[in-house]
Design a protein around this motif. Structure first.
Motif, PDB file in Angstrom:
ATOM      1  N   ARG A 197      42.165  15.011  64.613  1.00 46.88           N
ATOM      2  CA  ARG A 197      40.944  15.008  65.422  1.00 46.88           C
ATOM      3  C   ARG A 197      41.144  14.186  66.693  1.00 46.88           C
ATOM      4  NH1 ARG A 197      36.317  16.522  62.488  1.00 46.88           N
ATOM      5  NH2 ARG A 197      34.989  15.212  63.781  1.00 46.88           N
ATOM      6  N   LEU A 198      41.895  13.083  66.584  1.00 44.55           N
ATOM      7  CA  LEU A 198      42.189  12.267  67.754  1.00 44.55           C
ATOM      8  C   LEU A 198      43.047  13.045  68.746  1.00 44.55           C
ATOM      9  CD1 LEU A 198      42.014   9.528  69.178  1.00 44.55           C
ATOM     10  CD2 LEU A 198      44.024   8.807  67.855  1.00 44.55           C
ATOM     11  N   ARG A 199      44.020  13.787  68.254  1.00 50.33           N
ATOM     12  CA  ARG A 199      44.860  14.606  69.133  1.00 50.33           C
ATOM     13  C   ARG A 199      44.021  15.632  69.882  1.00 50.33           C
ATOM     14  NH1 ARG A 199      49.322  17.164  65.502  1.00 50.33           N
ATOM     15  NH2 ARG A 199      50.106  17.926  67.492  1.00 50.33           N
ATOM     16  N   GLU A 200      43.104  16.272  69.172  1.00 46.80           N
ATOM     17  CA  GLU A 200      42.260  17.276  69.822  1.00 46.80           C
ATOM     18  C   GLU A 200      41.369  16.639  70.888  1.00 46.80           C
ATOM     19  OE1 GLU A 200      40.181  19.080  66.612  1.00 46.80           O
ATOM     20  OE2 GLU A 200      42.010  19.848  65.666  1.00 46.80           O
ATOM     21  N   THR A 201      40.839  15.453  70.611  1.00 48.78           N
ATOM     22  CA  THR A 201      40.005  14.762  71.595  1.00 48.78           C
ATOM     23  C   THR A 201      40.812  14.395  72.833  1.00 48.78           C
ATOM     24  OG1 THR A 201      38.627  13.867  69.818  1.00 48.78           O
ATOM     25  CG2 THR A 201      38.511  12.776  71.962  1.00 48.78           C
ATOM     26  N   ILE A 202      42.018  13.886  72.618  1.00 49.07           N
ATOM     27  CA  ILE A 202      42.890  13.549  73.743  1.00 49.07           C
ATOM     28  C   ILE A 202      43.189  14.794  74.565  1.00 49.07           C
ATOM     29  CG2 ILE A 202      45.215  12.764  74.359  1.00 49.07           C
ATOM     30  CD1 ILE A 202      45.081  10.890  71.947  1.00 49.07           C
ATOM     31  N   GLY A 203      43.473  15.902  73.889  1.00 48.89           N
ATOM     32  CA  GLY A 203      43.769  17.140  74.592  1.00 48.89           C
ATOM     33  C   GLY A 203      42.605  17.612  75.448  1.00 48.89           C
ATOM     34  N   ARG A 204      41.392  17.514  74.926  1.00 48.24           N
ATOM     35  CA  ARG A 204      40.224  17.947  75.704  1.00 48.24           C
ATOM     36  C   ARG A 204      40.033  17.078  76.949  1.00 48.24           C
ATOM     37  NH1 ARG A 204      37.914  18.699  70.477  1.00 48.24           N
ATOM     38  NH2 ARG A 204      36.945  16.631  70.590  1.00 48.24           N
ATOM     39  N   HIS A 205      40.218  15.764  76.805  1.00 45.35           N
ATOM     40  CA  HIS A 205      40.046  14.867  77.952  1.00 45.35           C
ATOM     41  C   HIS A 205      41.118  15.124  79.014  1.00 45.35           C
ATOM     42  CE1 HIS A 205      36.710  12.350  76.682  1.00 45.35           C
ATOM     43  NE2 HIS A 205      37.238  12.280  75.461  1.00 45.35           N
ATOM     44  N   VAL A 243      43.080  17.006  84.165  1.00 47.75           N
ATOM     45  CA  VAL A 243      44.244  17.629  84.810  1.00 47.75           C
ATOM     46  C   VAL A 243      44.263  19.103  84.412  1.00 47.75           C
ATOM     47  CG1 VAL A 243      46.730  17.465  85.196  1.00 47.75           C
ATOM     48  CG2 VAL A 243      45.444  15.431  84.517  1.00 47.75           C
ATOM     49  N   PRO A 244      43.572  19.967  85.113  1.00 52.69           N
ATOM     50  CA  PRO A 244      43.521  21.382  84.732  1.00 52.69           C
ATOM     51  C   PRO A 244      44.836  22.099  85.049  1.00 52.69           C
ATOM     52  CG  PRO A 244      42.338  21.028  86.783  1.00 52.69           C
ATOM     53  CD  PRO A 244      42.729  19.675  86.291  1.00 52.69           C
ATOM     54  N   GLY A 245      44.973  23.273  84.441  1.00 50.55           N
ATOM     55  CA  GLY A 245      46.121  24.122  84.738  1.00 50.55           C
ATOM     56  C   GLY A 245      47.379  23.729  83.998  1.00 50.55           C
ATOM     57  N   PRO A 246      48.515  24.309  84.403  1.00 49.49           N
ATOM     58  CA  PRO A 246      49.795  24.035  83.732  1.00 49.49           C
ATOM     59  C   PRO A 246      50.182  22.559  83.682  1.00 49.49           C
ATOM     60  CG  PRO A 246      49.987  25.964  85.141  1.00 49.49           C
ATOM     61  CD  PRO A 246      48.644  25.367  85.427  1.00 49.49           C
ATOM     62  N   PRO A 247      49.959  21.759  84.742  1.00 52.49           N
ATOM     63  CA  PRO A 247      50.314  20.330  84.615  1.00 52.49           C
ATOM     64  C   PRO A 247      49.579  19.641  83.478  1.00 52.49           C
ATOM     65  CG  PRO A 247      49.976  20.901  86.910  1.00 52.49           C
ATOM     66  CD  PRO A 247      49.503  22.085  86.116  1.00 52.49           C
ATOM     67  N   ALA A 260      48.466  21.140  80.751  1.00 50.59           N
ATOM     68  CA  ALA A 260      49.000  21.664  79.494  1.00 50.59           C
ATOM     69  C   ALA A 260      50.302  20.971  79.120  1.00 50.59           C
ATOM     70  CB  ALA A 260      49.217  23.172  79.606  1.00 50.59           C
ATOM     71  N   VAL A 261      51.155  20.732  80.116  1.00 50.13           N
ATOM     72  CA  VAL A 261      52.416  20.028  79.846  1.00 50.13           C
ATOM     73  C   VAL A 261      52.124  18.581  79.435  1.00 50.13           C
ATOM     74  CG1 VAL A 261      54.573  19.220  80.859  1.00 50.13           C
ATOM     75  CG2 VAL A 261      53.740  21.513  81.373  1.00 50.13           C
ATOM     76  N   SER A 262      51.139  17.954  80.079  1.00 51.70           N
ATOM     77  CA  SER A 262      50.782  16.576  79.714  1.00 51.70           C
ATOM     78  C   SER A 262      50.267  16.508  78.283  1.00 51.70           C
ATOM     79  CB  SER A 262      49.713  16.047  80.680  1.00 51.70           C
ATOM     80  OG  SER A 262      50.181  16.050  82.015  1.00 51.70           O
ATOM     81  N   ILE A 263      49.461  17.489  77.881  1.00 53.93           N
ATOM     82  CA  ILE A 263      48.963  17.535  76.507  1.00 53.93           C
ATOM     83  C   ILE A 263      50.119  17.667  75.526  1.00 53.93           C
ATOM     84  CG2 ILE A 263      47.630  18.917  74.869  1.00 53.93           C
ATOM     85  CD1 ILE A 263      45.742  19.585  77.187  1.00 53.93           C
ATOM     86  N   THR A 264      51.098  18.507  75.864  1.00 57.77           N
ATOM     87  CA  THR A 264      52.253  18.690  74.994  1.00 57.77           C
ATOM     88  C   THR A 264      53.039  17.393  74.840  1.00 57.77           C
ATOM     89  OG1 THR A 264      52.446  21.015  75.590  1.00 57.77           O
ATOM     90  CG2 THR A 264      54.404  19.961  74.689  1.00 57.77           C
ATOM     91  N   VAL A 268      51.099  19.505  71.051  1.00 59.08           N
ATOM     92  CA  VAL A 268      50.507  20.842  70.998  1.00 59.08           C
ATOM     93  C   VAL A 268      51.008  21.638  72.195  1.00 59.08           C
ATOM     94  CG1 VAL A 268      48.371  22.169  71.001  1.00 59.08           C
ATOM     95  CG2 VAL A 268      48.484  19.977  69.801  1.00 59.08           C
ATOM     96  N   THR A 269      51.723  22.745  71.945  1.00 66.19           N
ATOM     97  CA  THR A 269      52.386  23.494  73.021  1.00 66.19           C
ATOM     98  C   THR A 269      51.669  24.772  73.422  1.00 66.19           C
ATOM     99  OG1 THR A 269      53.748  24.745  71.463  1.00 66.19           O
ATOM    100  CG2 THR A 269      54.606  22.630  72.218  1.00 66.19           C
TER     101      THR A 269
END
Length: 254
Positions: free
Chosen positions: A210-218, A223-227, A229-233, A238-239
């Motif tokens: 749940r913490l990972r999902e929250t971090i990913g949403r923030h 930082v929208p877009g591919p940058p 997504a790479v930061s979330i990974t 999560v890729t």
């Protein structure tokens, strides 16, 4: 020159660094297991590892024989570890070839670049049957806005399929990966998902997810877009948010 003499020369050259080779010998044992055409007896790896480890203890005063015993022990331990990983994998379950009503507990929610989502389910039941021992991945219908989080119990109508075989001889074997990591299959929803129970309050084994999902949403909001997504990974592992072209570029570059 005798083999022992060659080994003594090699040990002199590698003095102080021999332990760095032990993972390599363990890898040799793992490869030896997977190279077999039939499943070996379950006691084989242990029967080789125990005497080899005993030899290492008994030969502590003789560097060359001790090094040989260490190498043999590492190979046997790698072989034994591969046997153990195979034995502890949950049994393979046959998935239905028709649409099924799937009920399970959400253990992860992934967001795709096109806005779609995929959920990972544990303890899933197919048409009210007994719970599966393997986890499933299901892609939700596009536009399904049902709020979901790790720990929720959901029900949906879906079409499932087992992990795909290699695309060509020598390609990456997804079925072998699935066998060892407990993946039972994947599919897609044929109707909107229904949340029938929310995650229980308080500490939970799924708290990290749940913490990972929250971090990913923030991160996605900042930082929208591919940058993003790479930061979330990089931060969560999560890729799925990385666009296919960027994902292919990463794979090609190794």
């Amino acid at each position: 020159m005798r083999a022992a003499a060659w080994l003594e020369v090699w040990l002199a050259a590698e003095r102080g660094r021999f332990t760095l080779w032990l993972p390599v010998f363990m890898g040799v044992g793992v490869l030896a297991y997977f190279a077999l055409r039939i499943e070996p007896p379950p006691w084989l790896g242990l029967a080789a590892a125990v005497p080899a480890v005993g030899g290492v203890l008994l030969l502590r005063s003789w560097p060359a024989p001790r090094a040989a015993a260490l190498a043999l022990a590492a190979v046997a331990i790698g072989f034994c570890a591969a046997q153990f990983a195979t034995a502890r994998a949950p049994p393979l379950e046959i998935l239905p070839t028709h649409a099924t009503i799937l009920t399970g507990t959400v253990s992860g929610v992934e967001v795709f670049p096109d806005g779609g989502r995929r959920i990972t389910l544990e303890a899933s039941r197919l048409d009210g049957g007994p719970p599966l021992t393997r986890w499933l991945r299901v892609r939700l219908k596009k536009g399904d806005e049902q709020e979901l989080a790790a720990g929720d119990t959901v029900r949906l109508r879906a079409l499932l399929r087992p992990p795909a075989p290699p695309a060509y001889p020598g390609a990456w074997d997804l079925q072998r990966d699935a066998w060892f990591n407990g993946h039972g299959g994947s599919g897609y929803a044929l109707a909107p998902v229904e949340r029938i129970a929310t995650a229980p309050a308080g500490p939970s084994p799924r708290l990290v997810q749940r913490l990972r999902e929250t971090i990913g949403r923030h991160i996605a909001a900042a930082v929208p877009g591919p940058p993003g997504a790479v930061s979330i990974t990089l931060l969560t592992g999560v890729t799925t948010g990385i666009p296919p072209a960027d994902h292919e570029a990463f794979s090609t570059s190794g």
